[in-house]
Design a protein around this motif. Structure first.
Motif, PDB file in Angstrom:
ATOM      1  N   SER A  77      54.064  27.381  43.309  1.00 24.89           N
ATOM      2  CA  SER A  77      53.836  27.050  44.713  1.00 24.89           C
ATOM      3  C   SER A  77      52.543  27.681  45.221  1.00 24.89           C
ATOM      4  O   SER A  77      52.059  28.675  44.674  1.00 24.89           O
ATOM      5  CB  SER A  77      55.011  27.523  45.583  1.00 24.89           C
ATOM      6  OG  SER A  77      55.121  28.928  45.544  1.00 24.89           O
ATOM      7  N   SER A  79      50.606  28.441  49.234  1.00 18.87           N
ATOM      8  CA  SER A  79      50.897  28.437  50.672  1.00 18.87           C
ATOM      9  C   SER A  79      49.633  28.809  51.432  1.00 18.87           C
ATOM     10  O   SER A  79      48.787  29.532  50.939  1.00 18.87           O
ATOM     11  CB  SER A  79      52.032  29.404  51.017  1.00 18.87           C
ATOM     12  OG  SER A  79      51.643  30.722  50.732  1.00 18.87           O
ATOM     13  N   ASP A 104      52.968  17.814  47.968  1.00 22.28           N
ATOM     14  CA  ASP A 104      52.191  18.339  49.090  1.00 22.28           C
ATOM     15  C   ASP A 104      53.097  18.534  50.293  1.00 22.28           C
ATOM     16  O   ASP A 104      53.908  17.666  50.630  1.00 22.28           O
ATOM     17  CB  ASP A 104      51.052  17.381  49.458  1.00 22.28           C
ATOM     18  CG  ASP A 104      49.996  17.300  48.381  1.00 22.28           C
ATOM     19  OD1 ASP A 104      49.760  18.311  47.713  1.00 22.28           O
ATOM     20  OD2 ASP A 104      49.397  16.216  48.221  1.00 22.28           O
ATOM     21  N   GLU A 105      52.966  19.685  50.929  1.00 23.59           N
ATOM     22  CA  GLU A 105      53.718  20.018  52.126  1.00 23.59           C
ATOM     23  C   GLU A 105      52.720  20.451  53.188  1.00 23.59           C
ATOM     24  O   GLU A 105      51.561  20.742  52.876  1.00 23.59           O
ATOM     25  CB  GLU A 105      54.720  21.133  51.803  1.00 23.59           C
ATOM     26  CG  GLU A 105      55.725  20.702  50.734  1.00 23.59           C
ATOM     27  CD  GLU A 105      56.570  21.855  50.203  1.00 23.59           C
ATOM     28  OE1 GLU A 105      56.312  23.016  50.557  1.00 23.59           O
ATOM     29  OE2 GLU A 105      57.474  21.574  49.416  1.00 23.59           O
ATOM     30  N   GLN A 109      51.782  23.587  48.539  1.00 26.94           N
ATOM     31  CA  GLN A 109      52.266  22.671  47.515  1.00 26.94           C
ATOM     32  C   GLN A 109      53.356  23.373  46.714  1.00 26.94           C
ATOM     33  O   GLN A 109      53.399  24.599  46.661  1.00 26.94           O
ATOM     34  CB  GLN A 109      51.144  22.298  46.541  1.00 26.94           C
ATOM     35  CG  GLN A 109      49.988  21.557  47.129  1.00 26.94           C
ATOM     36  CD  GLN A 109      48.897  21.398  46.078  1.00 26.94           C
ATOM     37  OE1 GLN A 109      48.304  22.374  45.651  1.00 26.94           O
ATOM     38  NE2 GLN A 109      48.637  20.174  45.663  1.00 26.94           N
TER      39      GLN A 109
END
Length: 177
Positions: A77, A79, A104-105, A109
């Motif tokens: 991940s 951030s 994708d956030e 990710q």
């Protein structure tokens, strides 16, 4: 500015752009540590990560060999603060030659994978490629679970058979007179 001058400027920009920094890590490096178990235990957990303080591309490869067959799983991940100028984007995650897309956030990710075959004494790799703007960090975990060899299965089944026979022979007979 005419087209020739723009093309020349673009060519110089590409020529002077930093190439992706390629780094290879092995078990025991500060960025690739076994956190639970040893290479010889049936279950192993490792932590891998990289942090960056400058803008540019990166290409990190984590290599390891385990003396037993089994399956691997793990997660990775990134951030960052939404709207921040510091951002790390992973463009490629390749595990033992198989590519995995990250999800994708809004603030980073992530990706979790499982069922990756690990072969005894084979070189296993986790490759992470991407770009960082400003500074950034990614972290990942990898878990390995050993699969018993056929000879180990045979010994285990044979052991249960011997145990069952011993329990059956020990039955106590009570005589009433």
């Amino acid at each position: 500015m005419n087209k020739l001058a723009m093309a020349t400027a673009a060519a110089f920009a590409l020529a002077w752009a930093p190439a992706a920094q390629a780094t290879v890590y092995h078990v025991g490096d500060p960025n690739f540590q076994i956190t639970n178990g040893t290479p010889f235990t049936p279950s192993i957990t490792a932590l891998f990560f990289a942090s960056f303080g400058a803008t540019g591309a990166f290409d990190d490869t984590f290599e390891f060999t385990i003396p037993q067959n089994g399956f691997g799983s793990g997660s990775i991940s990134t951030s960052f603060s939404n709207g921040s100028t510091n951002k790390l984007v992973i463009t490629d995650l390749i595990i033992n030659g198989v590519s995995y897309a990250l999800i994708d956030e809004p603030n980073g990710q992530s990706r979790s994978v499982g069922g990756i075959p690990i072969f005894a004494f084979g070189l296993n790799t986790i490759q992470v490629k991407g770009n960082v703007t400003g500074s950034g960090l990614y972290t990942g975990t990898a878990t390995f679970t050993a699969v018993p060899e056929p000879a180990q299965w045979a010994m285990m089944v044979g052991g249960f058979a011997v145990l069952g026979a011993a329990v059956r022979r020990r039955s106590v007979r009570v005589a009433f007179s």
